[in-house]
Motif scaffolding. Structure first.
Motif, PDB file in Angstrom:
ATOM      1  N   LYS A 228       0.847  -1.208   0.000  1.00 27.71           N
ATOM      2  CA  LYS A 228       0.000   0.000   0.000  1.00 27.71           C
ATOM      3  C   LYS A 228       0.874   1.245   0.000  1.00 27.71           C
ATOM      4  N   ALA A 229       1.874   1.244   0.874  1.00 31.67           N
ATOM      5  CA  ALA A 229       2.740   2.420   1.004  1.00 31.67           C
ATOM      6  C   ALA A 229       3.534   2.658  -0.285  1.00 31.67           C
ATOM      7  N   ARG A 230       4.021   1.558  -0.865  1.00 29.88           N
ATOM      8  CA  ARG A 230       4.863   1.699  -2.059  1.00 29.88           C
ATOM      9  C   ARG A 230       4.083   2.070  -3.314  1.00 29.88           C
ATOM     10  N   THR A 231       2.767   1.876  -3.291  1.00 26.83           N
ATOM     11  CA  THR A 231       1.969   2.188  -4.493  1.00 26.83           C
ATOM     12  C   THR A 231       1.097   3.426  -4.294  1.00 26.83           C
ATOM     13  N   LYS A 232       1.296   4.100  -3.170  1.00 30.12           N
ATOM     14  CA  LYS A 232       0.494   5.288  -2.871  1.00 30.12           C
ATOM     15  C   LYS A 232       0.683   6.325  -3.977  1.00 30.12           C
ATOM     16  N   GLY A 233      -0.414   6.957  -4.387  1.00 33.20           N
ATOM     17  CA  GLY A 233      -0.314   7.972  -5.436  1.00 33.20           C
ATOM     18  C   GLY A 233      -1.669   8.573  -5.708  1.00 33.20           C
ATOM     19  N   GLU A 234      -1.722   9.370  -6.762  1.00 34.60           N
ATOM     20  CA  GLU A 234      -2.969  10.068  -7.094  1.00 34.60           C
ATOM     21  C   GLU A 234      -4.149   9.125  -7.290  1.00 34.60           C
ATOM     22  N   LEU A 235      -3.894   7.985  -7.914  1.00 40.23           N
ATOM     23  CA  LEU A 235      -4.992   7.062  -8.234  1.00 40.23           C
ATOM     24  C   LEU A 235      -5.388   6.181  -7.046  1.00 40.23           C
ATOM     25  N   GLY A 236      -4.665   6.312  -5.948  1.00 38.34           N
ATOM     26  CA  GLY A 236      -4.945   5.459  -4.793  1.00 38.34           C
ATOM     27  C   GLY A 236      -4.018   4.263  -4.793  1.00 38.34           C
ATOM     28  N   ALA A 237      -3.823   3.690  -3.617  1.00 37.59           N
ATOM     29  CA  ALA A 237      -2.880   2.579  -3.473  1.00 37.59           C
ATOM     30  C   ALA A 237      -3.504   1.259  -3.898  1.00 37.59           C
ATOM     31  N   ALA A 238      -2.620   0.302  -4.178  1.00 38.30           N
ATOM     32  CA  ALA A 238      -3.090  -1.052  -4.484  1.00 38.30           C
ATOM     33  C   ALA A 238      -3.293  -1.805  -3.179  1.00 38.30           C
ATOM     34  N   LYS A 239      -4.251  -2.723  -3.168  1.00 39.90           N
ATOM     35  CA  LYS A 239      -4.474  -3.547  -1.991  1.00 39.90           C
ATOM     36  C   LYS A 239      -4.986  -4.924  -2.426  1.00 39.90           C
ATOM     37  N   THR A 240      -5.135  -5.809  -1.472  1.00 35.26           N
ATOM     38  CA  THR A 240      -5.707  -7.103  -1.834  1.00 35.26           C
ATOM     39  C   THR A 240      -7.202  -6.916  -2.010  1.00 35.26           C
ATOM     40  N   LEU A 241      -7.763  -7.574  -3.029  1.00 41.18           N
ATOM     41  CA  LEU A 241      -9.217  -7.548  -3.218  1.00 41.18           C
ATOM     42  C   LEU A 241      -9.803  -8.765  -2.512  1.00 41.18           C
ATOM     43  N   CYS A 242      -9.214  -9.919  -2.785  1.00 44.95           N
ATOM     44  CA  CYS A 242      -9.579 -11.130  -2.048  1.00 44.95           C
ATOM     45  C   CYS A 242      -8.613 -12.244  -2.436  1.00 44.95           C
ATOM     46  N   THR A 243      -8.665 -13.316  -1.677  1.00 46.77           N
ATOM     47  CA  THR A 243      -7.979 -14.548  -2.056  1.00 46.77           C
ATOM     48  C   THR A 243      -9.067 -15.443  -2.635  1.00 46.77           C
ATOM     49  N   PRO A 244      -9.068 -15.608  -3.971  1.00 47.15           N
ATOM     50  CA  PRO A 244     -10.186 -16.344  -4.574  1.00 47.15           C
ATOM     51  C   PRO A 244     -10.221 -17.802  -4.104  1.00 47.15           C
ATOM     52  N   PHE A 245     -11.422 -18.326  -3.917  1.00 45.92           N
ATOM     53  CA  PHE A 245     -11.552 -19.738  -3.534  1.00 45.92           C
ATOM     54  C   PHE A 245     -11.016 -20.627  -4.652  1.00 45.92           C
ATOM     55  N   ASP A 246     -11.213 -20.133  -5.861  1.00 46.64           N
ATOM     56  CA  ASP A 246     -10.736 -20.851  -7.028  1.00 46.64           C
ATOM     57  C   ASP A 246      -9.241 -20.534  -7.182  1.00 46.64           C
ATOM     58  N   GLN A 247      -8.376 -21.393  -6.636  1.00 44.87           N
ATOM     59  CA  GLN A 247      -6.931 -21.141  -6.600  1.00 44.87           C
ATOM     60  C   GLN A 247      -6.195 -21.895  -7.703  1.00 44.87           C
ATOM     61  N   PRO A 248      -5.365 -21.193  -8.494  1.00 44.37           N
ATOM     62  CA  PRO A 248      -4.504 -21.917  -9.430  1.00 44.37           C
ATOM     63  C   PRO A 248      -3.484 -22.736  -8.630  1.00 44.37           C
ATOM     64  N   ASP A 249      -2.810 -23.605  -9.306  1.00 41.56           N
ATOM     65  CA  ASP A 249      -1.744 -24.383  -8.683  1.00 41.56           C
ATOM     66  C   ASP A 249      -0.683 -23.454  -8.093  1.00 41.56           C
ATOM     67  N   LEU A 250      -0.156 -23.802  -6.926  1.00 37.29           N
ATOM     68  CA  LEU A 250       0.921 -22.992  -6.352  1.00 37.29           C
ATOM     69  C   LEU A 250       2.125 -23.909  -6.153  1.00 37.29           C
ATOM     70  N   PRO A 251       3.007 -23.994  -7.177  1.00 37.74           N
ATOM     71  CA  PRO A 251       4.132 -24.928  -7.079  1.00 37.74           C
ATOM     72  C   PRO A 251       5.005 -24.591  -5.867  1.00 37.74           C
ATOM     73  N   SER A 252       5.533 -25.611  -5.199  1.00 38.39           N
ATOM     74  CA  SER A 252       6.368 -25.323  -4.029  1.00 38.39           C
ATOM     75  C   SER A 252       7.608 -24.578  -4.502  1.00 38.39           C
ATOM     76  N   GLY A 253       8.036 -23.637  -3.677  1.00 34.89           N
ATOM     77  CA  GLY A 253       9.165 -22.810  -4.080  1.00 34.89           C
ATOM     78  C   GLY A 253       8.723 -21.468  -4.645  1.00 34.89           C
ATOM     79  N   THR A 254       7.403 -21.323  -4.902  1.00 29.81           N
ATOM     80  CA  THR A 254       6.903 -20.035  -5.393  1.00 29.81           C
ATOM     81  C   THR A 254       7.079 -18.990  -4.293  1.00 29.81           C
ATOM     82  N   VAL A 255       7.578 -17.823  -4.675  1.00 30.98           N
ATOM     83  CA  VAL A 255       7.776 -16.787  -3.660  1.00 30.98           C
ATOM     84  C   VAL A 255       6.823 -15.612  -3.850  1.00 30.98           C
ATOM     85  N   CYS A 256       6.635 -14.889  -2.748  1.00 28.26           N
ATOM     86  CA  CYS A 256       5.758 -13.717  -2.726  1.00 28.26           C
ATOM     87  C   CYS A 256       6.317 -12.624  -3.639  1.00 28.26           C
TER      88      CYS A 256
END
Ligand code: 87F
Length: 436
Positions: free
Chosen positions: A391-419
């Motif tokens: 939020k802090a890093r994307t703050k600006g005129e258009l507003g910051a980015a945030k999470t909308l939701c964690t969808p129940f319908d999740q794609p595969d998340l291979p182990s080792g995937t990083v944030c």
């Protein structure tokens, strides 16, 4: 089973509680009200005299209802309690009030339910969420994603929050369509809502609350509207078909009017919401534009040629296509067109929304997608500090980015995937973006 039938099966009871809340009652649950306090509107005067104590206008009804729940619930036989209230609430928004989308007064239905067990509460949260999804998709033709809110975005007074999230491609913003919360036992503790279970022991209840508001109308308008005005899905359009006579200089005006009246009558008899625009002080062309602006799905034109050929011309509001159909097939053809219209709106909106979804894995991709007004699906470590940081890093005129939701319908998340933001191991895929 239809949505209406499903709602009936829930056996909710309609209630109505007061609009005004005393300070004392509103502040009872301090944690939940704290963050919201600046948005509470207070009545301080009657005429010219100051009130002895200011009185709040409800921003939501937990603190109004729950003292009564505490009195009404005694035994397990009083459960579940399923309360539904339709009312207006007031929240004094500061950031750009927008009609329907974010307005200081809005109409909603708020459901407040009470159960003996967490399992029942958990099950209902999802049942309600699914009904909200279906109302958006089957009635308003707006595609939504079901998911869970982050700890930062959830209702602070509850245990967890689920939501349906829509996306507006033109502005590149996500928008929460409706929410269904599991409140856990937080309010039960605060308001002393307990019951005697089958074994004769005192137990704390489990609660949910959920709401669907007039914001849905704003989402629908933004999703389907075009440069000519509204485009209404047939299932919710107050007028599904507008019939417009197209008289010509020497034509049989009476015959044309009669054919129009008969078309409206036939459609109404079949349960189709049709209306006649018989105004004589406007030209057909002017009427076409006006009904287009109002979003009526189908326009029927009847002129001298149609009268002679025992046909009508039908024009679709969504794509402008025209068809001439024999008057004898009127009901059948209108039904087919309305169904096709409804399906087309959802498909088109879904294709547009899907075209905006981008799956990213790095911070640079995230920023590029954000600038490109995308709906971002990103692997995330699920840490509150990281969301704050984004939020802090994307703050600006258009507003910051945030999470909308964690969808129940999740794609595969291979182990080792990083944030994408922290580089720590990713826990889940979440939708991110700017929002309304
Ligand atoms: C604004 C002022 C005061 C949201 C507020 O979502 C209080 C509040 O409690 C407040 N804005 N909320 C959260 C509402 C939670 C919950 N209430 C019942 C819902 C669904 C319906």
């Amino acid at each position: 089973m239809g949505v209406a039938e499903k709602i009936k099966k829930l056996k909710l009871k309609p209630y109505y509680f007061p609009l005004f809340v005393t300070e004392n009652v509103l502040q009872k649950e301090k944690d939940h009200i704290e963050g919201f306090a600046p948005e509470v509107a207070w009545v301080t005067k009657s005429g010219k005299s100051d009130l002895e104590a200011p009185i709040a206008i409800r921003p939501t009804s937990e603190t109004v209802m729950y003292p009564y729940f505490s009195k009404w619930i005694r035994s397990h036989r009083d459960l579940p309690l399923k309360c539904n209230q339709w009312c207006n609430v007031v929240r004094w928004e500061f950031s750009n009030p927008t009609p329907f989308i974010r307005s200081r007064e809005f109409l909603w239905q708020e459901g407040h339910t009470v159960f003996a067990t967490k399992e029942e509460a958990d099950e209902e949260v999802l049942q309600i969420l699914e009904l909200y999804r279906r109302i958006y998709e089957e009635f308003l033709a707006v595609p939504v994603s079901k998911g869970r809110k982050s700890e930062m975005e959830k209702f602070a007074g509850g245990l967890y929050t689920t939501s349906v999230e829509a996306f507006i491609p033109n502005t590149g913003r996500g928008i929460q369509g409706a929410t269904s919360h599991c409140l856990g036992q937080n309010f039960a503790k605060m308001f002393d809502i307990t019951f005697e279970n089958e074994k004769g022991e005192r137990s704390m209840v489990w609660q949910n609350s959920w709401a669907y508001t007039t914001r849905s109308i704003g989402v629908m308008v933004m999703t389907h509207g075009d440069d000519k005005g509204l485009v209404l899905p047939p299932k919710v359009a107050p007028i599904q078909v507008i019939v417009i006579p197209v008289p010509f200089k020497d034509a049989d005006t009476t015959g044309i009017k009669g054919a129009c009246e008969s078309a409206v009558y036939t459609l109404n008899q079949a349960g189709i919401r049709a209306d006649l625009d018989a105004r004589e002080n406007y030209s057909p062309g002017w009427k076409y534009s006006q009904w287009e602006m109002k979003g009526v799905p189908l326009r029927i034109e009847i002129g001298p040629k149609d009268l002679a050929n025992k046909q009508v011309r039908i024009v679709r509001r969504d794509n402008g296509t025209k068809v001439d159909i024999p008057s004898t097939d009127l009901v059948e053809q209108v039904r087919v067109l309305l169904d096709g219209f409804q399906a087309n709106l959802l498909e088109t909106a879904k294709a547009k929304r899907d075209a905006c979804i981008v799956i990213i894995s790095t911070w640079d991709e995230f920023i590029a997608a954000l600038n490109d007004k995308k709906l971002i699906l990103a692997p995330w470590c699920d840490e509150e500090e990281v969301e704050k940081d984004v939020k802090a890093r994307t703050k600006g005129e258009l507003g910051a980015a945030k999470t909308l939701c964690t969808p129940f319908d999740q794609p595969d998340l291979p182990s080792g995937t990083v944030c994408f933001a922290s580089g720590k191991p990713a826990q889940k895929w979440s939708f991110w973006g700017r929002s309304y």
